[in-house]
Design a protein around this motif. Structure first.
Motif, PDB file in Angstrom:
ATOM      1  N   GLY A 294       0.634  -1.171  -0.045  1.00 29.72           N
ATOM      2  CA  GLY A 294       0.181  -0.160   0.185  1.00 29.72           C
ATOM      3  C   GLY A 294       0.884   1.207  -0.023  1.00 29.72           C
ATOM      4  O   GLY A 294       0.348   2.419   0.489  1.00 29.72           O
ATOM      5  N   LEU A 295       1.893   1.146  -0.651  1.00 28.09           N
ATOM      6  CA  LEU A 295       2.766   2.455  -0.584  1.00 28.09           C
ATOM      7  C   LEU A 295       3.398   2.516  -2.185  1.00 28.09           C
ATOM      8  O   LEU A 295       3.270   1.790  -2.972  1.00 28.09           O
ATOM      9  CB  LEU A 295       4.412   1.908   0.183  1.00 28.09           C
ATOM     10  N   SER A 296       3.612   4.030  -2.258  1.00 30.69           N
ATOM     11  CA  SER A 296       4.249   4.242  -3.482  1.00 30.69           C
ATOM     12  C   SER A 296       5.696   3.911  -3.649  1.00 30.69           C
ATOM     13  O   SER A 296       6.263   3.246  -2.529  1.00 30.69           O
ATOM     14  CB  SER A 296       4.289   5.935  -3.627  1.00 30.69           C
ATOM     15  N   ARG A 297       6.210   3.874  -4.641  1.00 23.48           N
ATOM     16  CA  ARG A 297       7.902   3.438  -4.995  1.00 23.48           C
ATOM     17  C   ARG A 297       8.760   4.259  -3.934  1.00 23.48           C
ATOM     18  O   ARG A 297       9.568   3.866  -3.417  1.00 23.48           O
ATOM     19  CB  ARG A 297       8.055   3.576  -6.474  1.00 23.48           C
ATOM     20  N   TYR A 298       8.318   5.336  -4.038  1.00 27.76           N
ATOM     21  CA  TYR A 298       9.183   6.569  -3.379  1.00 27.76           C
ATOM     22  C   TYR A 298       8.987   6.238  -1.881  1.00 27.76           C
ATOM     23  O   TYR A 298       9.955   6.300  -1.092  1.00 27.76           O
ATOM     24  CB  TYR A 298       8.689   8.061  -3.709  1.00 27.76           C
TER      25      TYR A 298
END
Length: 280
Positions: free
Chosen positions: A201-205
């Motif tokens: 549930g995270l962005s790549r950044y």
């Protein structure tokens, strides 16, 4: 001073765990950022080395001890290219430093923490240097088991402190461990960071920030040094570098050699021969 690195494998008791010893003499070699799974305990015996560590720089000199903790990224290079640097190092499993503290209840049973990585203890430095020299020449298992844990316990008792409270970004440590374990489990075909991020549930950044905050290295660099650590085990067992490269996920032998030398200062073939010779 010639560029030279000799690895020797000592064994702590006839059926005990192995412990690697490094004798290094460099004029120009610069280590790439990397980390070890063990405590690195080094004694400078000539010249001066500059080590990037924990956001600062350490400058060694003859007779100084340096302790780098497991998982802590660092580099190393000559303090003066004219003189180069020479040191003797051993790579100790964390339990070897912790076990001697537990009976007294020190550090709440946790791992020793060295707040100051550069240590001035002439007597202990001399003892480490002498033991290293003796065991590199003839690594008798009983002698290694008698001398090295004793010295490592003395190091922890004299110079370790309690580990400071964790100041990482909330949740970053759990995220980083999850990513680390996936990369280690899928060593030869690691998943894309975007895929891992989506699963968490995270962005790549966000994933990259959590990983770098915790591990001190970006995922690709951590995976490369982890592959090198696995390659060490396979090379010590007798496999050839060309075989090992594919088993740990490097593209080819040249790729393995490039990272192996950046992290450990020698080629895989030299390391394999050194460790096997010391075990005969």
């Amino acid at each position: 001073m010639a560029e030279q690195a000799l690895w020797t494998r000592a064994r702590l008791g006839r059926c005990g765990p192995p412990l690697d010893l490094l004798t290094a003499n460099f004029r120009q070699h610069v280590y790439a950022p990397h980390a070890h799974e063990e405590y690195t305990v080094g004694v400078c015996v000539g010249g001066s080395e500059v080590i990037a560590y924990r956001g600062g720089h350490i400058r060694t000199g003859p007779g100084t001890i340096v302790v780098l903790e497991p998982g802590e990224p660092h580099t190393g290079g000559p303090g003066n290219p004219t003189d180069g640097y020479a040191y003797r190092a051993l790579y100790a499993e964390p339990s070897l430093l912790a076990d001697g503290l537990r009976p007294a209840g020190n550090l709440a049973g946790g791992l020793p923490h060295f707040r100051e990585p550069l240590i001035h203890d002439p007597a202990l430095a001399a003892a480490f240097s002498h033991a290293h020299t003796d065991l590199s020449g003839c690594p008798d298992p009983l002698e290694a088991e008698s001398r090295l844990p004793w010295l490592l316990t003395a190091l922890a008792q004299r110079h370790a402190t309690a580990r400071p409270a964790d100041a990482l970004v909330p949740g970053a440590a759990v995220i980083a461990r999850t990513v680390r374990d996936r990369l280690a489990d899928e060593l030869t075909a690691p998943p894309a960071l975007a895929t891992l991020g989506a699963e968490l549930g995270l962005s790549r950044y966000q994933l990259l920030r959590a990983f770098r905050t915790t591990m001190g290295l970006p995922p690709y660099a951590w995976l490369a040094q982890h592959r090198v650590a696995r390659a060490r085990v396979l090379l010590a067992s007798g496999l050839r570098p060309a075989e090992v490269a594919s088993l740990v996920g490097f593209a080819d032998q040249a790729h393995l050699t490039r990272w192996f030398r950046r992290v450990l200062g020698v080629t895989p073939a030299v390391y394999r021969n050194s460790v096997q010779d010391s075990g005969r």
